[in-house]
Design a protein around this motif. Sequence first.
Motif, PDB file in Angstrom:
ATOM      1  N   PHE A 121       0.827  -1.212   0.000  1.00 51.29           N
ATOM      2  CA  PHE A 121       0.000   0.000   0.000  1.00 51.29           C
ATOM      3  C   PHE A 121       0.866   1.269   0.000  1.00 51.29           C
ATOM      4  CE2 PHE A 121      -2.357   2.997   2.975  1.00 51.29           C
ATOM      5  CZ  PHE A 121      -3.084   3.599   1.957  1.00 51.29           C
ATOM      6  N   PRO A 122       1.741   1.492   0.988  1.00 46.96           N
ATOM      7  CA  PRO A 122       2.599   2.685   0.932  1.00 46.96           C
ATOM      8  C   PRO A 122       3.634   2.616  -0.183  1.00 46.96           C
ATOM      9  CG  PRO A 122       3.253   1.316   2.777  1.00 46.96           C
ATOM     10  CD  PRO A 122       1.974   0.737   2.244  1.00 46.96           C
ATOM     11  N   ALA A 123       4.116   1.395  -0.496  1.00 52.51           N
ATOM     12  CA  ALA A 123       5.159   1.274  -1.518  1.00 52.51           C
ATOM     13  C   ALA A 123       4.638   1.666  -2.896  1.00 52.51           C
ATOM     14  CB  ALA A 123       5.696  -0.151  -1.548  1.00 52.51           C
ATOM     15  N   LEU A 124       3.458   1.200  -3.254  1.00 51.23           N
ATOM     16  CA  LEU A 124       2.912   1.542  -4.569  1.00 51.23           C
ATOM     17  C   LEU A 124       2.456   2.994  -4.621  1.00 51.23           C
ATOM     18  CD1 LEU A 124       0.941  -1.708  -5.470  1.00 51.23           C
ATOM     19  CD2 LEU A 124       3.176  -0.953  -6.307  1.00 51.23           C
ATOM     20  N   LEU A 125       1.990   3.522  -3.491  1.00 52.22           N
ATOM     21  CA  LEU A 125       1.660   4.956  -3.433  1.00 52.22           C
ATOM     22  C   LEU A 125       2.895   5.779  -3.756  1.00 52.22           C
ATOM     23  CD1 LEU A 125      -0.388   7.212  -2.659  1.00 52.22           C
ATOM     24  CD2 LEU A 125       0.435   6.985  -0.303  1.00 52.22           C
ATOM     25  N   ARG A 126       4.016   5.424  -3.154  1.00 46.30           N
ATOM     26  CA  ARG A 126       5.284   6.105  -3.435  1.00 46.30           C
ATOM     27  C   ARG A 126       5.730   5.858  -4.874  1.00 46.30           C
ATOM     28  NH1 ARG A 126       9.017   8.161  -5.247  1.00 46.30           N
ATOM     29  NH2 ARG A 126      11.138   8.408  -4.433  1.00 46.30           N
ATOM     30  N   ALA A 127       5.531   4.645  -5.372  1.00 49.43           N
ATOM     31  CA  ALA A 127       6.024   4.285  -6.695  1.00 49.43           C
ATOM     32  C   ALA A 127       5.346   5.083  -7.798  1.00 49.43           C
ATOM     33  CB  ALA A 127       5.827   2.785  -6.932  1.00 49.43           C
ATOM     34  N   PHE A 128       4.034   5.238  -7.729  1.00 46.57           N
ATOM     35  CA  PHE A 128       3.326   5.931  -8.803  1.00 46.57           C
ATOM     36  C   PHE A 128       3.623   7.432  -8.806  1.00 46.57           C
ATOM     37  CE2 PHE A 128       0.606   2.080  -8.704  1.00 46.57           C
ATOM     38  CZ  PHE A 128       0.779   1.715 -10.032  1.00 46.57           C
ATOM     39  N   VAL A 129       3.874   8.004  -7.626  1.00 43.96           N
ATOM     40  CA  VAL A 129       4.327   9.398  -7.579  1.00 43.96           C
ATOM     41  C   VAL A 129       5.672   9.523  -8.300  1.00 43.96           C
ATOM     42  CG1 VAL A 129       5.188  11.205  -6.048  1.00 43.96           C
ATOM     43  CG2 VAL A 129       3.088  10.005  -5.472  1.00 43.96           C
ATOM     44  N   ALA A 130       6.573   8.558  -8.055  1.00 44.79           N
ATOM     45  CA  ALA A 130       7.884   8.581  -8.701  1.00 44.79           C
ATOM     46  C   ALA A 130       7.769   8.418 -10.211  1.00 44.79           C
ATOM     47  CB  ALA A 130       8.767   7.480  -8.118  1.00 44.79           C
ATOM     48  N   CYS A 131       6.847   7.573 -10.667  1.00 40.67           N
ATOM     49  CA  CYS A 131       6.653   7.393 -12.113  1.00 40.67           C
ATOM     50  C   CYS A 131       6.251   8.711 -12.766  1.00 40.67           C
ATOM     51  CB  CYS A 131       5.594   6.332 -12.383  1.00 40.67           C
ATOM     52  SG  CYS A 131       6.114   4.647 -12.003  1.00 40.67           S
ATOM     53  N   GLY A 132       5.372   9.468 -12.081  1.00 43.68           N
ATOM     54  CA  GLY A 132       4.985  10.767 -12.623  1.00 43.68           C
ATOM     55  C   GLY A 132       6.167  11.708 -12.750  1.00 43.68           C
ATOM     56  N   TRP A 133       6.996  11.761 -11.702  1.00 41.92           N
ATOM     57  CA  TRP A 133       8.182  12.616 -11.736  1.00 41.92           C
ATOM     58  C   TRP A 133       9.181  12.134 -12.778  1.00 41.92           C
ATOM     59  CZ3 TRP A 133       8.767  17.310 -10.568  1.00 41.92           C
ATOM     60  CH2 TRP A 133       8.177  17.881  -9.457  1.00 41.92           C
ATOM     61  N   PHE A 134       9.314  10.810 -12.930  1.00 42.49           N
ATOM     62  CA  PHE A 134      10.225  10.294 -13.939  1.00 42.49           C
ATOM     63  C   PHE A 134       9.817  10.750 -15.331  1.00 42.49           C
ATOM     64  CE2 PHE A 134      11.225   7.157 -17.206  1.00 42.49           C
ATOM     65  CZ  PHE A 134      12.597   7.100 -17.098  1.00 42.49           C
ATOM     66  N   GLY A 135       8.532  10.653 -15.628  1.00 41.35           N
ATOM     67  CA  GLY A 135       8.053  11.091 -16.936  1.00 41.35           C
ATOM     68  C   GLY A 135       8.294  12.570 -17.178  1.00 41.35           C
ATOM     69  N   ILE A 136       8.036  13.389 -16.160  1.00 39.00           N
ATOM     70  CA  ILE A 136       8.210  14.839 -16.296  1.00 39.00           C
ATOM     71  C   ILE A 136       9.668  15.188 -16.563  1.00 39.00           C
ATOM     72  CG2 ILE A 136       8.168  16.998 -14.972  1.00 39.00           C
ATOM     73  CD1 ILE A 136       5.633  15.905 -13.625  1.00 39.00           C
ATOM     74  N   GLN A 137      10.575  14.618 -15.770  1.00 42.53           N
ATOM     75  CA  GLN A 137      11.982  14.957 -15.944  1.00 42.53           C
ATOM     76  C   GLN A 137      12.538  14.393 -17.246  1.00 42.53           C
ATOM     77  OE1 GLN A 137      14.580  16.104 -13.177  1.00 42.53           O
ATOM     78  NE2 GLN A 137      13.578  15.333 -11.342  1.00 42.53           N
ATOM     79  N   THR A 138      12.017  13.254 -17.691  1.00 42.57           N
ATOM     80  CA  THR A 138      12.463  12.703 -18.968  1.00 42.57           C
ATOM     81  C   THR A 138      12.027  13.611 -20.118  1.00 42.57           C
ATOM     82  OG1 THR A 138      12.352  10.458 -18.095  1.00 42.57           O
ATOM     83  CG2 THR A 138      12.393  10.680 -20.489  1.00 42.57           C
ATOM     84  N   TRP A 139      10.837  14.159 -20.024  1.00 41.47           N
ATOM     85  CA  TRP A 139      10.374  15.106 -21.050  1.00 41.47           C
ATOM     86  C   TRP A 139      11.247  16.359 -21.063  1.00 41.47           C
ATOM     87  CZ3 TRP A 139       7.636  14.810 -25.256  1.00 41.47           C
ATOM     88  CH2 TRP A 139       7.129  15.961 -25.849  1.00 41.47           C
ATOM     89  N   ILE A 140      11.598  16.862 -19.861  1.00 44.25           N
ATOM     90  CA  ILE A 140      12.471  18.044 -19.771  1.00 44.25           C
ATOM     91  C   ILE A 140      13.834  17.737 -20.381  1.00 44.25           C
ATOM     92  CG2 ILE A 140      13.732  19.531 -18.154  1.00 44.25           C
ATOM     93  CD1 ILE A 140      11.314  19.360 -16.281  1.00 44.25           C
ATOM     94  N   GLY A 141      14.388  16.572 -20.073  1.00 42.31           N
ATOM     95  CA  GLY A 141      15.678  16.197 -20.639  1.00 42.31           C
ATOM     96  C   GLY A 141      15.612  16.041 -22.150  1.00 42.31           C
ATOM     97  N   GLY A 142      14.505  15.481 -22.643  1.00 46.36           N
ATOM     98  CA  GLY A 142      14.320  15.355 -24.086  1.00 46.36           C
ATOM     99  C   GLY A 142      14.251  16.708 -24.771  1.00 46.36           C
ATOM    100  N   GLN A 143      13.624  17.673 -24.115  1.00 47.53           N
ATOM    101  CA  GLN A 143      13.561  19.029 -24.666  1.00 47.53           C
ATOM    102  C   GLN A 143      14.963  19.630 -24.777  1.00 47.53           C
ATOM    103  OE1 GLN A 143      10.696  20.648 -21.792  1.00 47.53           O
ATOM    104  NE2 GLN A 143       9.240  20.959 -23.461  1.00 47.53           N
ATOM    105  N   ALA A 144      15.786  19.410 -23.752  1.00 51.60           N
ATOM    106  CA  ALA A 144      17.150  19.941 -23.779  1.00 51.60           C
ATOM    107  C   ALA A 144      17.954  19.318 -24.923  1.00 51.60           C
ATOM    108  CB  ALA A 144      17.847  19.690 -22.441  1.00 51.60           C
ATOM    109  N   ILE A 145      17.819  18.012 -25.136  1.00 55.55           N
ATOM    110  CA  ILE A 145      18.505  17.353 -26.243  1.00 55.55           C
ATOM    111  C   ILE A 145      18.020  17.915 -27.577  1.00 55.55           C
ATOM    112  CG2 ILE A 145      18.737  15.157 -27.479  1.00 55.55           C
ATOM    113  CD1 ILE A 145      18.742  13.768 -24.771  1.00 55.55           C
ATOM    114  N   HIS A 146      16.724  18.154 -27.676  1.00 56.20           N
ATOM    115  CA  HIS A 146      16.147  18.699 -28.910  1.00 56.20           C
ATOM    116  C   HIS A 146      16.753  20.065 -29.233  1.00 56.20           C
ATOM    117  CE1 HIS A 146      12.829  20.708 -31.263  1.00 56.20           C
ATOM    118  NE2 HIS A 146      12.972  19.597 -31.935  1.00 56.20           N
ATOM    119  N   VAL A 147      16.922  20.888 -28.202  1.00 56.88           N
ATOM    120  CA  VAL A 147      17.493  22.220 -28.404  1.00 56.88           C
ATOM    121  C   VAL A 147      18.968  22.115 -28.817  1.00 56.88           C
ATOM    122  CG1 VAL A 147      18.114  24.388 -27.276  1.00 56.88           C
ATOM    123  CG2 VAL A 147      15.892  23.342 -26.830  1.00 56.88           C
ATOM    124  N   ILE A 148      19.720  21.212 -28.175  1.00 54.82           N
ATOM    125  CA  ILE A 148      21.141  21.063 -28.505  1.00 54.82           C
ATOM    126  C   ILE A 148      21.320  20.677 -29.968  1.00 54.82           C
ATOM    127  CG2 ILE A 148      23.185  19.626 -28.134  1.00 54.82           C
ATOM    128  CD1 ILE A 148      22.481  19.499 -25.211  1.00 54.82           C
TER     129      ILE A 148
END
Length: 507
Positions: A121-148
């Motif tokens: 219960f607490p582990a999956l609650l923590r996990a799905f929050v992390a998945c959201g952050w992972f997606g957001i930061q991956t999109w930001i990193g992809g944007q930086a690569i696109h600009v480079i």
Amino acid sequence: MVSTDQLDHPDGRVELDDPTVVTQSRYGNEELAPTRISQRRWTTYNYAALWMGMAHNIPSYLLASGLVALGMNWLQAFLTITLGNLIVLVPLLLNSHAGTKYGIPFPVFARAFYGVRGANFPALLRAFVACGWFGIQTWIGGQAIHVIVGELAGSGWQNASAVGGHPWTLWLSFAFFWLLQMWLIWRGIEGLRRFENWAAPLVTVAFLALMIAILVKAGGPGPILSQPSALGWDADFWKIFAPSLMGMIAFWATLSLNMPDFTRFGAGQRQQVIGQIIGLPTTMSFIALVSIVTTSGTVIVYGSAIWDPVELTRRFENPVVVVVGLVMAILATMSCNVAANVVSPSYDFANALPRWLTFRTAGLLTGVIGVLIQPWRLLTDPDIYIFAWLGFYGGLLASVAGVLIAGYWLLDRTNLFLADLYLPHRRYWYWAGWNWRAVLATVIGSVLAVGGAYGGPFPADGLIPFLQPLYDYSWVVGLTAGLLVYLGLTLVLPHRTTRATHATASL
């Protein structure tokens, strides 16, 4: 207290006498098993470098620059962030202790209080929050690569035909950055440690260089530090101080739960405590000061606040400077993203299906879910997402932290039975593998903390109107309520095995 199933070493660390007890259980696998003493090698520098890598990233930068955008001056923003990180350091260190002592990751630690099954219960609650952050930061990193690549390849790359509302070249950059991170996590936790060791200092130098460049353009620090606060120090400031402080605390509320995922590799309590004290407050204060000074300087140089370091880097005329700056931004994003948002859910998902998922395969699952969440949609309104979401999930996770602190420090007095964390029908089985006391305490703490959520995507008068005043203090409310409710329920209605544990621990 000594268990016949485990070995207690003179330095206080504990390991299983027979590790096959775990690997043969349906609730364990090689990654979830307690780390052997010979494998616990992380030093003070490793933990300091880990926090340097996690803290020096674009979302951390945006936290500080966002406070400036809200009207705070440099001192107000700096004090808010520094205080928030000093506060969250307390539960972070308290929960880190079990990882170092027993060599166990967060979801296994949670089994002691939620039950062998209930820990999902607490582990999956923590996990799905992390998945959201992972997606957001991956999109930001992809944007930086696109600009480079755009700086090097020209307008054909930047103005490519659109697919799904974005150039197909941006999707390609996003996919490349996703694969790069999956490769790093596939190398395992030791590969991550080595990456953090050399990436963290480079990222620090890059942020300093960006600040110095703006200081030169602005004519020194004088004009920046003399800018007045738009809020003053009266009611206007204090009105946004509390929710801003909760947001700063909530930013690392996730790590305050799952830091055992890293401290399980510690060479000792001293190494992880000192490393984290050096790493978190100092590096977050540093990135906050750099962000505040740089963002304030852009007001003088460009006439308006540019709070996105990727956008700011693009303003420089020298293409070499632009490329080097964005490469550092990519390193910063990857360093934080893999450590903070992939390691934890990898253990959490593996805990749910230990016979099917390993650390590496669970890491791939995290990456897939991070894409399915569609971070490009979440970032269409970053103010609402980052600030409203931070306060909301911070309150949820704070109630879990309250349960862990109450159980480990106040009830069990740091004494756990390692083998029982992996075996059914033993001390931590409770009722069908669940401890209803911990679940109820988490639910009550969460409702009190975030039931009054208002503003942004929430109703103006709050989801539950009479709880609205508590939402400005969501993290404190969640932590306190979770701790007190679990403590009260366990003392008034103790489980027979926990009663035996407390009696033995007091001898």
